[in-house]
Design a protein around this motif. Structure first.
Motif, mmCIF file in Angstrom:
data_model
loop_
_atom_site.group_PDB
_atom_site.id
_atom_site.type_symbol
_atom_site.label_atom_id
_atom_site.label_comp_id
_atom_site.label_asym_id
_atom_site.label_seq_id
_atom_site.Cartn_x
_atom_site.Cartn_y
_atom_site.Cartn_z
ATOM 1 N N THR A 97 0.826 -1.209 0.000
ATOM 2 C CA THR A 97 0.000 0.000 0.000
ATOM 3 C C THR A 97 0.858 1.257 0.000
ATOM 4 O O THR A 97 0.617 2.199 -0.769
ATOM 5 C CB THR A 97 -0.922 0.002 1.231
ATOM 6 N N LEU A 98 1.883 1.274 0.844
ATOM 7 C CA LEU A 98 2.692 2.483 0.988
ATOM 8 C C LEU A 98 3.507 2.775 -0.275
ATOM 9 O O LEU A 98 3.738 3.935 -0.615
ATOM 10 C CB LEU A 98 3.621 2.345 2.194
ATOM 11 N N CYS A 99 3.940 1.721 -0.972
ATOM 12 C CA CYS A 99 4.693 1.934 -2.209
ATOM 13 C C CYS A 99 3.850 2.671 -3.247
ATOM 14 O O CYS A 99 4.317 3.591 -3.919
ATOM 15 C CB CYS A 99 5.180 0.601 -2.767
ATOM 16 N N GLN A 100 2.585 2.251 -3.371
ATOM 17 C CA GLN A 100 1.697 2.934 -4.322
ATOM 18 C C GLN A 100 1.426 4.370 -3.882
ATOM 19 O O GLN A 100 1.407 5.296 -4.708
ATOM 20 C CB GLN A 100 0.375 2.165 -4.455
ATOM 21 N N LEU A 101 1.217 4.574 -2.586
ATOM 22 C CA LEU A 101 0.993 5.932 -2.092
ATOM 23 C C LEU A 101 2.229 6.802 -2.320
ATOM 24 O O LEU A 101 2.117 7.983 -2.658
ATOM 25 C CB LEU A 101 0.648 5.898 -0.600
ATOM 26 N N ASP A 144 -2.481 21.428 -2.115
ATOM 27 C CA ASP A 144 -3.565 20.690 -1.456
ATOM 28 C C ASP A 144 -3.642 19.262 -1.975
ATOM 29 O O ASP A 144 -3.851 18.310 -1.209
ATOM 30 C CB ASP A 144 -4.900 21.403 -1.707
ATOM 31 N N MET A 145 -3.463 19.105 -3.286
ATOM 32 C CA MET A 145 -3.492 17.760 -3.867
ATOM 33 C C MET A 145 -2.354 16.914 -3.318
ATOM 34 O O MET A 145 -2.533 15.736 -2.992
ATOM 35 C CB MET A 145 -3.398 17.862 -5.392
ATOM 36 N N ASN A 146 -1.170 17.528 -3.194
ATOM 37 C CA ASN A 146 -0.031 16.804 -2.636
ATOM 38 C C ASN A 146 -0.283 16.397 -1.190
ATOM 39 O O ASN A 146 0.063 15.279 -0.776
ATOM 40 C CB ASN A 146 1.221 17.673 -2.741
ATOM 41 N N GLN A 147 -0.910 17.288 -0.413
ATOM 42 C CA GLN A 147 -1.202 16.961 0.986
ATOM 43 C C GLN A 147 -2.296 15.903 1.103
ATOM 44 O O GLN A 147 -2.275 15.079 2.019
ATOM 45 C CB GLN A 147 -1.624 18.233 1.733
ATOM 46 N N ARG A 148 -3.263 15.931 0.174
ATOM 47 C CA ARG A 148 -4.305 14.894 0.191
ATOM 48 C C ARG A 148 -3.715 13.516 -0.066
ATOM 49 O O ARG A 148 -4.212 12.511 0.448
ATOM 50 C CB ARG A 148 -5.378 15.212 -0.859
ATOM 51 N N VAL A 149 -2.670 13.466 -0.854
ATOM 52 C CA VAL A 149 -1.991 12.182 -1.090
ATOM 53 C C VAL A 149 -1.175 11.783 0.134
ATOM 54 O O VAL A 149 -1.053 10.599 0.450
ATOM 55 C CB VAL A 149 -1.103 12.289 -2.348
ATOM 56 N N SER A 150 -0.614 12.769 0.850
ATOM 57 C CA SER A 150 0.216 12.467 2.022
ATOM 58 C C SER A 150 -0.619 11.960 3.192
ATOM 59 O O SER A 150 -0.132 11.154 3.998
ATOM 60 C CB SER A 150 0.986 13.724 2.456
ATOM 61 N N PHE A 151 -1.870 12.410 3.320
ATOM 62 C CA PHE A 151 -2.698 12.025 4.461
ATOM 63 C C PHE A 151 -2.944 10.514 4.530
ATOM 64 O O PHE A 151 -2.810 9.918 5.609
ATOM 65 C CB PHE A 151 -4.026 12.785 4.418
ATOM 66 N N PRO A 152 -3.320 9.822 3.420
ATOM 67 C CA PRO A 152 -3.489 8.357 3.508
ATOM 68 C C PRO A 152 -2.221 7.634 3.965
ATOM 69 O O PRO A 152 -2.311 6.587 4.612
ATOM 70 C CB PRO A 152 -3.861 7.958 2.077
ATOM 71 N N ARG A 153 -1.050 8.207 3.654
ATOM 72 C CA ARG A 153 0.190 7.585 4.125
ATOM 73 C C ARG A 153 0.270 7.638 5.649
ATOM 74 O O ARG A 153 0.691 6.678 6.300
ATOM 75 C CB ARG A 153 1.385 8.281 3.490
ATOM 76 N N LEU A 154 -0.131 8.769 6.228
ATOM 77 C CA LEU A 154 -0.138 8.884 7.690
ATOM 78 C C LEU A 154 -1.156 7.928 8.313
ATOM 79 O O LEU A 154 -0.905 7.336 9.368
ATOM 80 C CB LEU A 154 -0.457 10.323 8.087
ATOM 81 N N ALA A 156 -2.056 5.064 7.036
ATOM 82 C CA ALA A 156 -1.459 3.730 6.935
ATOM 83 C C ALA A 156 -0.428 3.509 8.043
ATOM 84 O O ALA A 156 -0.329 2.408 8.612
ATOM 85 C CB ALA A 156 -0.813 3.548 5.558
ATOM 86 N N ASP A 157 0.326 4.553 8.377
ATOM 87 C CA ASP A 157 1.291 4.448 9.474
ATOM 88 C C ASP A 157 0.589 4.133 10.802
ATOM 89 O O ASP A 157 1.038 3.291 11.587
ATOM 90 C CB ASP A 157 2.087 5.751 9.602
ATOM 91 N N ARG A 158 -0.525 4.819 11.068
ATOM 92 C CA ARG A 158 -1.266 4.584 12.315
ATOM 93 C C ARG A 158 -1.859 3.167 12.343
ATOM 94 O O ARG A 158 -1.874 2.503 13.377
ATOM 95 C CB ARG A 158 -2.394 5.609 12.465
ATOM 96 N N TRP A 159 -2.360 2.709 11.181
ATOM 97 C CA TRP A 159 -2.903 1.345 11.100
ATOM 98 C C TRP A 159 -1.832 0.317 11.439
ATOM 99 O O TRP A 159 -2.069 -0.636 12.197
ATOM 100 C CB TRP A 159 -3.452 1.111 9.694
ATOM 101 N N GLU A 216 12.238 -0.096 1.715
ATOM 102 C CA GLU A 216 11.590 -0.493 0.463
ATOM 103 C C GLU A 216 11.022 0.718 -0.268
ATOM 104 O O GLU A 216 11.080 0.805 -1.497
ATOM 105 C CB GLU A 216 10.489 -1.517 0.749
ATOM 106 N N ASN A 217 10.472 1.668 0.492
ATOM 107 C CA ASN A 217 9.982 2.891 -0.138
ATOM 108 C C ASN A 217 11.125 3.708 -0.735
ATOM 109 O O ASN A 217 10.992 4.302 -1.811
ATOM 110 C CB ASN A 217 9.225 3.749 0.880
ATOM 111 N N SER A 218 12.238 3.757 -0.027
ATOM 112 C CA SER A 218 13.387 4.494 -0.554
ATOM 113 C C SER A 218 13.925 3.848 -1.826
ATOM 114 O O SER A 218 14.446 4.545 -2.701
ATOM 115 C CB SER A 218 14.493 4.568 0.507
ATOM 116 N N MET A 219 13.770 2.529 -1.926
ATOM 117 C CA MET A 219 14.221 1.850 -3.134
ATOM 118 C C MET A 219 13.406 2.281 -4.357
ATOM 119 O O MET A 219 13.847 2.109 -5.496
ATOM 120 C CB MET A 219 14.132 0.336 -2.959
#
Length: 491
Positions: A97-101, A144-154, A156-159, A216-219
């Motif tokens: 999930t995080l790789c796609q985000l 705003d669009m960039n931040q909307r994409v960043s929010f699901p990543r956060l 996912a981190d909490r999950w 893995e994300n950095s890769m």
């Protein structure tokens, strides 16, 4: 090893971009390139080594905790293995999930970079039309669009944190239960050691998963750095068996034979069926309306775009059998927008430091800029601003003409070089062409018919084809397209 790998990736990225054809830069937003060379390379240089070190540290720490629990309470191994399987399942789901985000976030960040870069480049036009509010709103929308994409990543981190907390608490519960079941064989100290070690597993497990995920994300940055490895590239820079032998070209004769060119494979031909010959030392003007294909001929001669049909010969040698370095080093072009880079005047005139100061001063005197340069602080070492903003358009064009004099090639192309200069500067350039480039083959591409009236022959282009050819007087007498263009320009 990491520094060497990072350096190799950067060199490949730079080579892939530098060897891309001109159409690549027309289609690729500048923000994408900035993102690849800055953010992605910073990740490769800094974050990947750090994340790898952290992963190894926390992994060995997790193994230490698990071994301590299993040594103190061997029954715990029965429950630890299923917990590890759950851990692997959570990790794989989170990483996918995080790789796609991360990909989406990187793409949106490139849009922000492109917009900011383009806004800075066109800031004068934006202010002239008082469109600041519109561009600020557009920039805010992209952010705003960039931040909307960043929010699901956060999210996912909490999950992940919640689920790993449950796994860690499960391991503590298993260690305590096993200690209770084996109390007849365990001392109080050993039980305390087992439970104490199990209490550390939650934080260690979280850091292992987070380090693995970050790595893995950095890769992905390595993957993105290699994005341009498979894009189309220009022809080879040098050829082992070059058809041209120095000194080439001797005379500068140019011949187009049924030449056709298209800007992109899916587009129709921009130039088609063009056949003409330019004799050595001849001055030929090329005119036509906007979009007629005039500049495409210059691009085809320099192989900025490859011919779709036919070909071009210089002194009897097909240019497809000449390496790009040799071909382009033997042709000088002065474009409509003069190109100056930040640095000294001397560097802009002689980038490879092939000429003496006396030769440079002689070239400046020829284009009547010697007195101006001598009056500048530092003279030849005077620093040019970005894009030569501290010089007028006419001065920049005359500097480009001086640079052409220093190169002393047999073929000279002026692509709308006189379109943005004042009449006085145009007369200076015409005088230099008539005297100092008398032995050169000159292709003068122009909108202003006044610029080509001194040429021995003029080609008139329309809709990608040569429709008229002859001296200016002959073409005016035919009363064709050249005559109509002359009437429209007031000649």
């Amino acid at each position: 090893g990491g520094v060497q790998a990072s350096s190799l990736l950067f060199q490949r990225l730079l080579r892939d971009v530098a060897r891309s054809p001109i159409g690549f830069f027309e289609r690729t937003p500048v923000g994408n390139l900035l993102n690849h060379f800055s953010k992605e390379m910073d990740t490769v240089d800094v974050e990947i080594p750090d994340k790898l070190q952290a992963l190894l540290t926390y992994t060995f720490g997790l193994l230490e905790v698990c071994l301590a629990v299993m040594t103190a309470t061997p029954l715990a191994i029965v429950a630890i293995l299923p917990l590890m399987l759950l851990y692997a399942g959570f990790q794989s789901l989170y990483v996918a999930t995080l790789c796609q985000l991360r990909r989406i976030e990187s793409a949106s960040y490139s849009s922000v970079c492109s917009h900011v870069a383009e806004m800075f480049q066109g800031s004068a036009v934006v202010r002239a039309f008082q469109a600041q509010d519109h561009f600020v709103a557009q920039s805010d929308a992209l952010m705003d669009m960039n931040q909307r994409v960043s929010f699901p990543r956060l999210v996912a981190d909490r999950w992940l944190a919640v689920n790993l907390e449950l796994l860690g608490n499960g391991l503590v519960f298993v260690a305590a239960m096993c200690a209770v079941l084996s109390k007849a064989h365990l001392s109080a100290g050993l039980v305390g050691f087992s439970v104490s070690a199990a209490l550390q597993v939650t934080q260690t497990l979280q850091w292992v998963v987070r380090s693995w995920t970050d790595l893995e994300n950095s890769m992905l940055s390595v993957e993105r750095v290699q994005d341009y490895a498979h894009t189309p590239k220009e022809a080879p820079w040098t050829l082992p068996a070059c058809a041209a032998r120095p000194p080439w070209p001797r005379g500068g004769q140019i011949e187009f034979r049924d030449f056709g060119l298209r800007h992109w494979p899916e587009l129709p031909l921009a130039v088609r069926g063009v056949s003409f010959q330019v004799h050595a030392g001849e001055k030929v003007g090329i005119v036509g309306r906007t979009g007629a294909g005039k500049s495409s001929l210059a691009g085809g001669l320099l192989r900025l775009q490859e011919a779709a049909e036919g070909g071009v010969w210089i002194d009897g040698v097909p240019i497809t059998q000449v390496g790009l370095h040799m071909l382009r080093s033997r042709i000088t072009i002065i474009p409509q927008d003069p190109v100056l880079i930040p640095g000294s005047l001397r560097m802009n005139l002689d980038l490879l430091q092939e000429h003496s100061d006396d030769a440079i001063w002689a070239a400046l005197e020829t284009v009547q800029l010697k007195a101006f340069v001598a009056s500048l602080p530092g003279q030849l070492q005077h620093e040019c601003a970005e894009h030569g903003e501290n010089l007028s358009v006419g001065q920049k064009q005359l500097l480009c003409l001086a640079r052409a004099l220093l190169r002393n090639t047999q073929i000279l192309i002026l692509d709308e070089a006189m379109a943005a200069v004042d009449p006085g500067t145009e007369l200076q350039m015409q005088a230099a062409l008539g005297h100092w480039f008398a032995r050169c083959t000159v292709l003068l591409i122009a909108h202003r018919l006044r610029s080509v009236m001194g040429c021995g022959r003029v080609l008139v282009m329309d809709n990608g084809q040569v429709v008229e050819s002859g001296s200016p007087a002959q073409l005016l007498g035919q009363q064709g397209l050249f005559y109509r263009l002359a009437q429209e320009s007031g000649l």
